[in-house]
Design a protein around this motif. Structure first.
Motif, short mmCIF file in Angstrom:
data_model
loop_
_atom_site.label_atom_id
_atom_site.label_comp_id
_atom_site.label_asym_id
_atom_site.label_seq_id
_atom_site.Cartn_x
_atom_site.Cartn_y
_atom_site.Cartn_z
N MET A 1 0.84 -1.19 0.00
CA MET A 1 0.00 0.00 0.00
C MET A 1 0.88 1.24 0.00
O MET A 1 2.11 1.14 0.01
CB MET A 1 -0.93 -0.01 1.21
N ASN A 24 1.62 -5.51 -7.95
CA ASN A 24 0.41 -6.29 -8.16
C ASN A 24 -0.79 -5.33 -8.23
O ASN A 24 -0.65 -4.13 -7.98
CB ASN A 24 0.24 -7.32 -7.04
N PRO A 25 -1.97 -5.82 -8.59
CA PRO A 25 -3.12 -4.93 -8.74
C PRO A 25 -3.43 -4.11 -7.49
O PRO A 25 -3.82 -2.94 -7.59
CB PRO A 25 -4.26 -5.90 -9.07
N THR A 26 -3.25 -4.69 -6.30
CA THR A 26 -3.56 -3.97 -5.07
C THR A 26 -2.68 -2.73 -4.91
O THR A 26 -3.17 -1.62 -4.64
CB THR A 26 -3.40 -4.88 -3.85
N LEU A 27 -1.37 -2.89 -5.09
CA LEU A 27 -0.46 -1.76 -4.94
C LEU A 27 -0.66 -0.74 -6.06
O LEU A 27 -0.68 0.46 -5.83
CB LEU A 27 0.99 -2.23 -4.93
N ASP A 29 -3.36 -0.13 -7.76
CA ASP A 29 -4.61 0.61 -7.51
C ASP A 29 -4.42 1.63 -6.40
O ASP A 29 -4.97 2.74 -6.46
CB ASP A 29 -5.73 -0.37 -7.12
N SER A 30 -3.65 1.27 -5.38
CA SER A 30 -3.41 2.18 -4.27
C SER A 30 -2.65 3.43 -4.73
O SER A 30 -2.98 4.56 -4.36
CB SER A 30 -2.63 1.47 -3.16
N TRP A 66 2.55 -13.97 -7.67
CA TRP A 66 1.08 -13.92 -7.57
C TRP A 66 0.45 -14.38 -8.88
O TRP A 66 -0.50 -15.17 -8.87
CB TRP A 66 0.64 -12.50 -7.25
N LYS A 86 -2.77 -2.15 -15.60
CA LYS A 86 -2.78 -1.20 -14.48
C LYS A 86 -1.49 -0.40 -14.41
O LYS A 86 -1.51 0.80 -14.08
CB LYS A 86 -3.02 -1.95 -13.17
#
Length: 281
Positions: A1, A24-27, A29-30, A66, A86
Motif C-alpha cells: 500500500m 500487483n493490482p492492489t499496490l 490501484d493504491s 502472484w 494497471k
C-alpha cells in the motif's frame, strides 16, 4: 500500500512496509488512487510529487509469484494482462500529472519497478544501497515494447541502453549517474528523500503552471504514450506471449482480406471459363 502526505510545498507518496513493493493490482490501484486524490488538491501554482519507499526495495517489479500462483494458465495470463494494464494506466497518470515528479530511490528498483522510477521527471538514488536492474534477460522474459520506448526517452546513450537491457547490468547510484540515468546521488534513505524535498522546493519557487508543465511532458514522452495504447502483456518465458492483442487482431484482418481476395479471383476465373464456352451456362 502507499501513503500521501504534504510536506511544505511538496507531496510525498510513500510505498509502505518492508516488502518488495511488487507491482500487483492492489499496490497499483493504491498508487493510482493517491494520484487521483492529489489531482483534486488545490495545487496551483504547481506543486511537486516525490515518490519513495520504505525498506530495502523501491520496487522489485511485477508480482510474478502472484500471477503464477494458480494452476490455470488462462488465469495466469489474465493476471499478467491485469498487471500490465494497471501499470500502463499508472504511467499514463504520471505523464499527465500537472506537476513535476521526483523519484527518491531508497532501495532496489528492478524491471517494472525500474520503469516505474524512470517515469518520474527526476531521479535521485541512494548511494549506500540499491541497484537499478532490468532483470528480464536474467529471468527469461521479453522486454515489452513500451518499456523500451521509455528507456529510449530516459537513457540518451545507446550503449547505456544496451548494457541496461542486453547485459542486465546492476547499476549502483554512482554507475547510474555516470550513464546519465540518475540525476543525483543521495546518502542514506533519509538523506535521499531530503535531497528530493530540497529539489522539489526549488522547483516550486518557479511557480510553473501545472497544466502547461504536463502538456510539455506529454510532448517529450509522446513516443511512450503512443506505445501505451498497445495491449502489451507481461512476457512469458522463452518469448511466449510476446505478440500483442493489437498484432493478433491485425493479423486476423489480413487473413480475411486474403480469403476474400481468393474468392474474387476464383469467381473471375469461373466467369471467364463460362463465357469462353468451356463450360455450359
Amino acid at each position: 500500500m502507499c501513503t500521501l502526505e504534504k510536506r511544505g510545498n511538496v507531496y510525498i507518496l510513500t510505498l509502505t512496509g518492508n516488502d518488495e513493493h511488487r507491482l500487483n493490482p492492489t499496490l497499483l490501484d493504491s498508487i493510482r488512487s493517491a494520484l487521483r486524490r492529489l489531482r483534486s488538491e488545490p495545487t496551483f501554482p504547481s506543486s511537486v510529487l516525490i515518490t519513495t519507499a520504505h525498506g530495502k526495495f523501491f520496487s522489485n517489479g511485477y508480482d510474478l509469484s502472484w500471477a503464477r500462483s494458480t494452476t490455470s494458465q488462462s488465469i495466469t495470463s489474465s493476471r499478467y494482462r491485469m498487471m500490465s494494464s494497471k501499470l500502463r494506466g499508472l504511467v499514463s497518470d504520471l505523464i499527465s500529472l500537472p506537476m513535476p515528479t521526483i523519484a527518491a530511490i531508497t532501495g532496489h528498483a528492478s524491471a517494472a519497478g525500474m520503469v516505474f522510477a524512470l517515469c518520474h521527471d527526476y531521479v535521485i538514488m541512494r548511494r549506500d544501497r540499491g541497484f537499478l536492474y532490468m532483470s528480464e534477460l536474467d529471468i527469461g522474459l521479453v522486454v515489452p515494447v513500451w518499456f523500451v520506448a521509455l528507456l529510449e526517452c530516459k537513457i540518451g546513450n545507446p550503449k547505456a541502453r544496451r548494457d541496461t537491457v542486453l547485459k542486465a547490468a546492476k547499476l549502483t547510484a554512482e554507475m547510474a549517474v555516470g550513464k546519465g540515468i540518475v540525476d543525483m546521488v543521495g546518502g542514506n534513505a533519509e538523506e535521499t528523500v531530503e535531497a528530493a524535498v530540497r529539489l522539489g522546493e526549488e522547483m516550486f519557487k518557479r511557480k510553473w503552471d501545472g497544466q502547461v508543465y504536463a502538456k510539455n511532458r506529454m510532448v517529450i514522452l509522446g513516443k511512450v504514450l503512443d506505445k501505451l495504447g498497445f495491449d502489451e502483456t507481461v512476457e512469458e518465458e522463452n518469448g511466449k506471449g510476446n505478440r500483442s492483442k493489437f498484432f493478433e487482431e491485425d493479423n486476423g484482418k489480413e487473413w480475411i482480406k486474403i480469403v476474400i481476395g481468393a474468392w474474387i479471383i476464383m469467381a473471375i476465373i469461373w466467369r471467364f471459363v463460362v463465357l469462353s464456352g468451356l463450360l455450359p451456362m
